[in-house]
Scaffold this active site. Structure first.
Site, PDB file in Angstrom:
ATOM      1  N   TYR A  52       0.837  -1.212   0.000  1.00 27.06           N
ATOM      2  CA  TYR A  52       0.000   0.000   0.000  1.00 27.06           C
ATOM      3  C   TYR A  52       0.874   1.265   0.000  1.00 27.06           C
ATOM      4  O   TYR A  52       0.361   2.370  -0.138  1.00 27.06           O
ATOM      5  CB  TYR A  52      -0.941   0.070   1.217  1.00 27.06           C
ATOM      6  CG  TYR A  52      -1.907  -1.082   1.374  1.00 27.06           C
ATOM      7  CD1 TYR A  52      -2.108  -2.013   0.353  1.00 27.06           C
ATOM      8  CD2 TYR A  52      -2.635  -1.241   2.550  1.00 27.06           C
ATOM      9  CE1 TYR A  52      -2.996  -3.067   0.523  1.00 27.06           C
ATOM     10  CE2 TYR A  52      -3.530  -2.289   2.710  1.00 27.06           C
ATOM     11  CZ  TYR A  52      -3.693  -3.203   1.694  1.00 27.06           C
ATOM     12  OH  TYR A  52      -4.570  -4.256   1.878  1.00 27.06           O
ATOM     13  N   HIS A 110       0.567 -11.716   2.147  1.00 27.10           N
ATOM     14  CA  HIS A 110      -0.519 -10.999   1.469  1.00 27.10           C
ATOM     15  C   HIS A 110      -1.333 -11.907   0.526  1.00 27.10           C
ATOM     16  O   HIS A 110      -2.554 -11.812   0.480  1.00 27.10           O
ATOM     17  CB  HIS A 110       0.060  -9.801   0.702  1.00 27.10           C
ATOM     18  CG  HIS A 110      -0.895  -8.665   0.536  1.00 27.10           C
ATOM     19  ND1 HIS A 110      -0.486  -7.354   0.507  1.00 27.10           N
ATOM     20  CD2 HIS A 110      -2.233  -8.636   0.384  1.00 27.10           C
ATOM     21  CE1 HIS A 110      -1.554  -6.579   0.336  1.00 27.10           C
ATOM     22  NE2 HIS A 110      -2.617  -7.327   0.264  1.00 27.10           N
TER      23      HIS A 110
HETATM   24  N1  LIG Z   1      -5.548  -8.728   2.145  1.00 25.83           N
HETATM   25  C1  LIG Z   1      -5.986  -8.283   0.995  1.00 25.83           C
HETATM   26  O1  LIG Z   1      -5.730  -8.911  -0.057  1.00 25.83           O
HETATM   27  C2  LIG Z   1      -6.812  -7.037   0.944  1.00 25.83           C
HETATM   28  C3  LIG Z   1      -7.469  -6.672  -0.246  1.00 25.83           C
HETATM   29  C4  LIG Z   1      -8.255  -5.516  -0.233  1.00 25.83           C
HETATM   30  C5  LIG Z   1      -8.368  -4.745   0.920  1.00 25.83           C
HETATM   31  N2  LIG Z   1      -7.703  -5.091   2.068  1.00 25.83           N
HETATM   32  C6  LIG Z   1      -7.814  -4.292   3.317  1.00 25.83           C
HETATM   33  O2  LIG Z   1      -9.212  -4.170   3.633  1.00 25.83           O
HETATM   34  C7  LIG Z   1      -9.506  -2.798   3.870  1.00 25.83           C
HETATM   35  C8  LIG Z   1     -10.961  -2.497   3.588  1.00 25.83           C
HETATM   36  O3  LIG Z   1     -11.299  -2.813   2.253  1.00 25.83           O
HETATM   37  P1  LIG Z   1     -11.506  -1.719   1.080  1.00 25.83           P
HETATM   38  O4  LIG Z   1     -10.806  -0.459   1.442  1.00 25.83           O
HETATM   39  O5  LIG Z   1     -11.137  -2.398  -0.174  1.00 25.83           O
HETATM   40  O6  LIG Z   1     -13.084  -1.508   1.009  1.00 25.83           O
HETATM   41  P2  LIG Z   1     -14.279  -1.238   2.038  1.00 25.83           P
HETATM   42  O7  LIG Z   1     -13.769  -0.978   3.402  1.00 25.83           O
HETATM   43  O8  LIG Z   1     -15.274  -2.328   1.822  1.00 25.83           O
HETATM   44  O9  LIG Z   1     -14.911   0.094   1.414  1.00 25.83           O
HETATM   45  C9  LIG Z   1     -14.227   1.323   1.425  1.00 25.83           C
HETATM   46  C10 LIG Z   1     -15.101   2.350   0.707  1.00 25.83           C
HETATM   47  O10 LIG Z   1     -16.344   2.492   1.386  1.00 25.83           O
HETATM   48  C11 LIG Z   1     -16.597   3.842   1.687  1.00 25.83           C
HETATM   49  N3  LIG Z   1     -17.287   3.847   2.991  1.00 25.83           N
HETATM   50  C12 LIG Z   1     -16.784   3.416   4.173  1.00 25.83           C
HETATM   51  N4  LIG Z   1     -17.711   3.527   5.159  1.00 25.83           N
HETATM   52  C13 LIG Z   1     -18.823   4.037   4.574  1.00 25.83           C
HETATM   53  C14 LIG Z   1     -20.097   4.386   5.068  1.00 25.83           C
HETATM   54  N5  LIG Z   1     -20.410   4.232   6.352  1.00 25.83           N
HETATM   55  N6  LIG Z   1     -21.013   4.905   4.176  1.00 25.83           N
HETATM   56  C15 LIG Z   1     -20.709   5.053   2.867  1.00 25.83           C
HETATM   57  N7  LIG Z   1     -19.512   4.748   2.337  1.00 25.83           N
HETATM   58  C16 LIG Z   1     -18.573   4.240   3.202  1.00 25.83           C
HETATM   59  C17 LIG Z   1     -15.250   4.524   1.730  1.00 25.83           C
HETATM   60  O11 LIG Z   1     -15.371   5.890   1.372  1.00 25.83           O
HETATM   61  P3  LIG Z   1     -14.587   7.101   2.122  1.00 25.83           P
HETATM   62  O12 LIG Z   1     -13.190   6.626   2.414  1.00 25.83           O
HETATM   63  O13 LIG Z   1     -14.639   8.176   1.101  1.00 25.83           O
HETATM   64  O14 LIG Z   1     -15.377   7.429   3.348  1.00 25.83           O
HETATM   65  C18 LIG Z   1     -14.485   3.740   0.651  1.00 25.83           C
HETATM   66  O15 LIG Z   1     -14.779   4.266  -0.624  1.00 25.83           O
HETATM   67  C19 LIG Z   1      -8.520  -2.068   2.931  1.00 25.83           C
HETATM   68  O16 LIG Z   1      -8.453  -0.686   3.186  1.00 25.83           O
HETATM   69  C20 LIG Z   1      -7.260  -2.856   3.215  1.00 25.83           C
HETATM   70  O17 LIG Z   1      -6.698  -2.441   4.464  1.00 25.83           O
HETATM   71  C21 LIG Z   1      -6.932  -6.236   2.082  1.00 25.83           C
END
Ligand SMILES: NC(=O)c1ccc[n+]([C@@H]2O[C@H](COP(=O)([O-])OP(=O)(O)OC[C@H]3O[C@@H](n4cnc5c(N)ncnc54)[C@H](OP(=O)(O)O)[C@@H]3O)[C@@H](O)[C@H]2O)c1
Length: 280
Positions: A52, A110
């Protein structure tokens, strides 16, 4: 007053919160501010990764925070291009230098990258790094049961956590059962499915209306009741708070089952099947 997130104890004894904070795309000074807001809102478990390119941002947020380092649990991850033992050890050290931290609370592989097939070496490096005090607890992401079996067979050590894609469109029922049978805690990445379509889903909206909650809160409560640690990312302070204001209501068994029925065999967001997909 910080929101109190309930804890869970992993099979190696480390206790961590049952909801964490995702940081993908939170970089630089804006990222530091978003993470500091999240800590002020009550998050203690923070998820980053070498790939990241924000381990430095996390470290800076930790230093600027009024919450002591010992109360925070920082996770990072080893990228696929560094699975060979010596490279893995150096990368863990580099991860620490980037964040300017003395230790990570959790460090995960990862992706298994099974075609490359070096993940057992990477796992041995994590086992040793834990022994040397670089890491308090070791886990993986995106490992299928056959990859986990192999770790157990070749090293005798199973991960404490497996972080997998999990949201209402892909509920990972069998994988979660396997984890439960082996004392592995499930952590949900993209728990809100990056909000693609999910927030407008009429079934979820109906449940949200009945509880006078937002759809995000219903989804995050669903993760919590599945015993999966969700790590929602939000740069928006009000959403950060919304996403952990889920401990004062309960979904019924029927509502849990209705949400589970939204899951589809091809429900992955980007078709990243760890049996064949590799990430470096
Ligand atoms: N291990 C892996 O392979 C892997 C892969 C993908 C992700 N990850 C980890 O998982 C974490 C979370 O997943 P993600 O970032 O992909 O997606 P997510 O948490 O499912 O969604 C993030 C999105 O949702 C929005 N959001 C959050 N809360 C909200 C709410 N209450 N109402 C409306 N919109 C909302 C955020 O917007 P705003 O930020 O604009 O508020 C952002 O655009 C990542 O950040 C990362 O740390 C790990």
């Amino acid at each position: 007053m910080a929101n109190q997130i309930p804890n869970i104890t992993l099979h190696d004894g480390l206790t961590i919160p049952k909801v964490g904070f995702g940081t993908y795309r939170l970089n630089g000074n804006d990222g530091v501010q978003a993470i500091n807001n999240a800590i002020d809102n009550g998050y203690r478990l923070i998820d980053t990764a070498y790939n990241y390119e924000n381990e430095g941002t996390i470290g800076e947020a930790v230093r600027r925070s009024s919450t002591p380092r010992e109360q925070l649990l920082i996770t990072s991850k080893l990228p696929g291009r560094y699975h060979h033992y010596d490279k893995a050890v150096t990368t863990i050290q580099e991860s620490l230098y980037r964040a300017n931290l003395d230790y990570y609370d959790l460090y995960l592989i990862h992706w298994p990258n099974p075609i490359q097939d070096v993940y057992v070496e990477a796992w041995q490096a994590l086992i040793d790094a834990k022994r040397w005090g670089y890491i308090r607890s070791i886990g993986v992401c995106n490992f299928l049961p056959n990859h986990l079996e192999r770790l157990k067979k070749e090293t005798g050590v199973l991960p404490t956590i497996n972080q997998i894609e999990l949201h209402p469109f892909f509920n990972q029922e069998e994988q979660r059962k396997w984890h439960q049978d082996h004392q592995i805690v499930t952590e949900s990445w993209s728990p809100l499915a990056r909000t693609n379509d999910v927030l407008d889903h009429p079934v979820l909206q109906e449940i949200a209306k009945n509880h006078n909650r937002t759809v995000s809160q219903i989804i995050l409560r669903w993760h919590y009741q599945l015993d999966a640690i969700a790590i929602p990312k939000s740069a928006t302070p009000s959403r950060q708070l919304e996403n952990i204001s889920i401990f004062d209501f309960e979904l019924s068994n029927e509502e849990m089952s209705i949400i589970n029925q939204l899951s589809k065999a091809d429900g992955r967001m980007k078709d990243q099947d760890p049996a064949v997909y590799e990430e470096f």
